[in-house]
Design an enzyme around this catalytic site. Structure first.
Site, PDB file in Angstrom:
ATOM      1  N   GLU A 144       0.874  -1.165   0.000  1.00  0.00           N
ATOM      2  CA  GLU A 144       0.000   0.000   0.000  1.00  0.00           C
ATOM      3  C   GLU A 144       0.909   1.211   0.000  1.00  0.00           C
ATOM      4  OE1 GLU A 144      -1.259   2.985   0.750  1.00  0.00           O
ATOM      5  OE2 GLU A 144      -2.403   2.617   2.599  1.00  0.00           O
ATOM      6  N   GLU A 153       3.869   8.557  -4.479  1.00  0.00           N
ATOM      7  CA  GLU A 153       4.868   8.030  -3.542  1.00  0.00           C
ATOM      8  C   GLU A 153       5.834   7.079  -4.232  1.00  0.00           C
ATOM      9  OE1 GLU A 153       3.004   6.329  -0.046  1.00  0.00           O
ATOM     10  OE2 GLU A 153       2.184   8.275   0.522  1.00  0.00           O
TER      11      GLU A 153
HETATM   12  N1  SAH Z   1       1.546  -1.255   4.861  1.00  0.00           N
HETATM   13  C1  SAH Z   1       1.208  -0.356   5.932  1.00  0.00           C
HETATM   14  C2  SAH Z   1       1.802   1.028   5.745  1.00  0.00           C
HETATM   15  C3  SAH Z   1       1.416   1.743   4.468  1.00  0.00           C
HETATM   16  S1  SAH Z   1       2.078   3.365   4.339  1.00  0.00           S
HETATM   17  C4  SAH Z   1      -0.303  -0.298   6.041  1.00  0.00           C
HETATM   18  O1  SAH Z   1      -0.970  -0.636   5.079  1.00  0.00           O
HETATM   19  O2  SAH Z   1      -0.829   0.117   7.085  1.00  0.00           O
HETATM   20  C5  SAH Z   1       3.352   3.141   3.183  1.00  0.00           C
HETATM   21  C6  SAH Z   1       4.680   2.794   3.824  1.00  0.00           C
HETATM   22  O3  SAH Z   1       5.505   2.320   2.780  1.00  0.00           O
HETATM   23  C7  SAH Z   1       5.420   3.962   4.428  1.00  0.00           C
HETATM   24  O4  SAH Z   1       5.828   3.602   5.713  1.00  0.00           O
HETATM   25  C8  SAH Z   1       6.648   4.162   3.528  1.00  0.00           C
HETATM   26  O5  SAH Z   1       7.789   4.541   4.259  1.00  0.00           O
HETATM   27  C9  SAH Z   1       6.830   2.793   2.935  1.00  0.00           C
HETATM   28  N2  SAH Z   1       7.404   2.685   1.575  1.00  0.00           N
HETATM   29  C10 SAH Z   1       6.976   3.288   0.446  1.00  0.00           C
HETATM   30  N3  SAH Z   1       7.648   2.843  -0.628  1.00  0.00           N
HETATM   31  C11 SAH Z   1       8.523   1.902  -0.161  1.00  0.00           C
HETATM   32  C12 SAH Z   1       9.487   1.069  -0.787  1.00  0.00           C
HETATM   33  N4  SAH Z   1       9.664   1.099  -2.107  1.00  0.00           N
HETATM   34  N5  SAH Z   1      10.201   0.246  -0.005  1.00  0.00           N
HETATM   35  C13 SAH Z   1      10.016   0.204   1.348  1.00  0.00           C
HETATM   36  N6  SAH Z   1       9.125   0.972   1.985  1.00  0.00           N
HETATM   37  C14 SAH Z   1       8.370   1.811   1.245  1.00  0.00           C
END
Ligand code: SAH
Ligand code: ZN
Length: 683
Positions: A144, A153
């Site tokens: 997500e 993002e």
């Molecule tokens: N999966 C969790 C958090 C989603 S928010 C949930 O659904 O509640 C998205 C998170 O992904 C953020 O913490 C951000 O730091 C991380 N993120 C985004 N792209 C990423 C990547 N390519 N590799 C690792 N982390 C990533």
């Protein structure tokens, strides 16, 4: 450990040293991240959970093991769900290190620490192999990494890399795909957030013409995200159906496209001026398209009850994904039934749009870049404030009442057009206090377009100027001000000049009042209140982290555009502080205890926060809070051109036997404004 950090005082403009906890930045970042609101999004959580269950079952039904990769695990939520669905192995990566640490503790608490391998890295840095971060490629990806713009993002590169290096070919991805929708709209309200109009007075005579370059500017590429469902229905007109403009295949069956332009013809559904494009997206969570998560605004949302009194209250609320507004580079009038072409453009992180008809075509479709300065110097809300005719007409009236051919005017705010207007009205000389280059170039261009000669821009006000000044003016909306009282910078300045202003006979505004009211937020509190559990998963560790962040950093009172966040009044508004600029004191201190009021209404009534706003005296009261006097128990209508201050309580309280208290202090010399609001429980 304590450390010293530098902080700019918004009222004095000087840099001050502040003692902070060593982990201040990290706490601040977590406290301000939209994590809590996202985790309160039950629809999102449930749909991810169900789609994960389907994916894992499908692998097992095919006789395969289920190896899950969770990219951007955050609190570990989706990985814990995968564990509960019986995944055979789980790798969770997280690029934001404080979050990865927090995740480990949450896994421990939920008894799944041994089932999930946490990799504190960006997914694109993960290695696969015997000694790598992952022993083998995964056959299920759950992730997500979407924002309001879907791809802002970096989702495109995250998915593309994962399919190349981290996933097996016949993998299942949750979500499977996404669709971006666009709808062509006439909305003069929002258009005023984009371009400065000519400034007119109460007789509708133009006082200042906007330079042509500013009218023609393509504007800013930065997305304008907003709670579209709160926009009054009467303020916009749909000129097209929602058009699916981009399809994103996350599953790996077809490659990710990093840059594209799509042209789609449509017949206008109404006659009007096309000004903006509303955008939202939908996620198809599972491979069969059974579980769909939609961010559509209410009038086109699959779950909305259109027969309800307020259909917008019948769809899931969320703040981490809103809808987006894209401003078309130029307005285009379309006739009902006539054909037009929507051009949708996408690069790795963003979207932008053009509209064409038979006669009006663009040669190229470049990403919009501001070349007029306005879109760089001023926020969208600030532009809307300057375009708020009701406000500027009042100010202009006051100017006309006080400024004569003998006036020497000092304008303390260069991100306003009032100094220029005073020059236009005929002041002998106008000095505008401004040192920001971006603002100066805007002011200079306005001065040239409107042929204003008697105007001087100064970065400091000399004693000679102060001696000469007859009128002080200041539009109480500085570009750097965030909280309402930060605009009291003008009182600080005025106070410091006071003794030298020997000829000054008037000041606009004449005074400022700070008001507050207890409220019940309909949804906004969800960005701050504790989660406790998400889908049965214990999130206490995360709650405590956010809570400690809140007390360590200064985020108790924050600025929010309350017109986007409905609330009901739970007590009469109270004037906490009045500052009369014609009789300034060095320090102010007030306090009091006030009533919370219950109305005759069988529905549960709660209080979960406070709203605070400023009222300026500019030829009468000019509210930066409610546009009409609030009625206890009723929804409040907020000024859309400014932000209000809010304090969100950690939980909601019943109204019985409650009062509330306030304490305000304001030191003009130091520029320190302090406000405390609390509930008082009676025994
Ligand atoms: N999966 C969790 C958090 C989603 S928010 C949930 O659904 O509640 C998205 C998170 O992904 C953020 O913490 C951000 O730091 C991380 N993120 C985004 N792209 C990423 C990547 N390519 N590799 C690792 N982390 C990533
Ligand atoms: Zn511009």
């Amino acid at each position: 450990m304590k450390v010293f950090t530098q902080k700019k005082n918004p009222i004095t403009g000087t840099t001050e040293w502040d003692v902070q906890d060593e982990q201040y930045d990290y706490h601040q970042e977590i406290a301000r991240s939209a994590f809590a609101d996202m985790l309160h999004d039950t629809e999102r959580n449930k749909k991810y959970y169900r789609a994960l269950q389907l994916a894992i079952n499908k692998m097992h039904n095919e006789g395969k093991e289920a190896h899950v990769l969770d990219i951007g695990t955050g609190t570990g939520l989706l990985s814990i769900m995968a564990a509960r669905c019986g995944a055979d192995s789980i790798v969770a990566c997280e690029a934001f290190l404080p979050m990865a640490e927090c995740c480990l503790k949450i896994l421990e608490r939920n008894g799944v620490r041994d089932k999930i391998h946490v990799v504190p890295k960006r997914s694109t840095d993960i290695t696969v192999g015997e000694n790598g971060d992952m022993k083998r490629k995964a056959n299920i990806l759950v992730t997500e990494v979407f924002d309001t713009e879907l791809i802002g993002e970096g989702a495109l590169s995250t998915f593309s890399h994962a399919h190349k290096y981290l996933l097996e070919e016949d993998c299942i991805v949750v979500p499977d795909s996404a669709v971006i929708y666009a709808q062509v709209i006439e909305c003069s309200t929002l258009w005023k957030w984009n371009k400065l109009n000519d400034l007119a007075d109460a007789d509708l005579d133009v006082v200042l013409r906007t330079p042509q370059r500013m009218k023609d500017c393509a504007g800013s590429a930065a997305v304008h995200d907003l709670q579209l469902s709160q926009l009054p229905r009467s303020s916009f007109r749909e000129l097209s159906e929602p058009i699916p403009v981009f399809y994103y295949d996350w599953s790996g069956r077809t490659p990710i496209i990093f840059k594209r332009t799509v042209k789609q013809d449509f017949n206008a559904t109404d006659t009007g001026k096309a000004q903006v494009v509303f955008m939202w997206w939908e996620l198809n969570m599972d491979t069969e398209g059974k579980i769909v998560l939609s961010c559509a605004p209410w009038w086109t949302h699959p779950d909305a009850d259109l027969a309800a009194e307020r259909p917008q209250d019948t769809i899931p609320w969320r703040d981490h994904w809103m809808q987006a507004v894209y401003y078309l580079p130029q307005e285009l009038t379309v006739q009902k039934g006539a054909e037009a072409t929507l051009i949708s453009c996408q690069d790795e992180y963003s979207l932008w749009f053009f509209l064409e008809d038979e006669k009006n075509k663009y040669q190229k479709y470049p990403r919009p870049v501001c070349d007029c300065g306005v879109h760089m110097a001023l926020s969208r809300t600030h532009v809307s404030y300057l375009n708020d005719g009701k406000r500027s007409k009042r100010f202009l009236e006051q100017l006309k009442d006080t400024v004569t051919n003998n006036s020497v005017v000092l304008d303390l705010n260069g991100s306003s057009l009032m100094g220029l207007s005073a020059a236009k009205i005929g002041a002998k000389a106008v000095y505008v206090l401004e040192s920001m280059n971006l603002n100066l170039s805007i002011l200079n261009e306005y001065a040239a377009t409107n042929d204003l000669k008697n105007i001087h821009f100064v970065s400091e006000v000399s004693d000679e100027i102060l001696n000469e000044v007859t009128n002080i003016i200041c539009d109480p909306n500085f570009v750097n001000a965030i909280l309402p009282w930060e605009n009291l910078k003008l009182a600080h300045l005025f106070h410091s000049y006071k003794d030298k202003l020997i000829n000054c006979s008037s000041i606009i505004p004449e005074g400022c009042e700070i008001w507050a009211m207890p409220v019940e937020f309909q949804d906004l509190h969800k960005i701050r209140i504790p989660l406790q559990r998400c889908e049965g998963i214990d999130m206490d560790i995360f709650d405590r982290l956010v809570e400690s962040s809140r007390t360590i950093s200064d985020s108790e009172i924050e600025a929010q555009p309350l017109w986007e966040y409905p609330c009901k009044s739970r007590g009469e508004p109270v004037k906490l502080l009045a500052v009369d600029f014609t009789d300034l004191k060095s320090t102010y201190a007030t306090d009091g205890v006030e009533q919370i009021s219950k109305t005759e209404n069988p529905v549960a009534q709660l209080v979960n926060g406070f709203a605070v706003w400023a009222v300026w005296n500019i030829g009468g009261r000019q509210s930066c809070g409610p546009v009409q006097t609030p009625v206890v128990g009723e929804r409040v209508d907020w000024d859309p051109h400014t932000r209000q201050a809010v304090k969100i309580l950690e939980k909601a309280y019943e109204l019985d036997s409650l009062r509330w208290s306030y304490q305000v202090t304001f030191d003009l010399n130091k520029g320190h404004f302090d406000i405390k609001l609390d509930l008082v429980e009676e025994q």
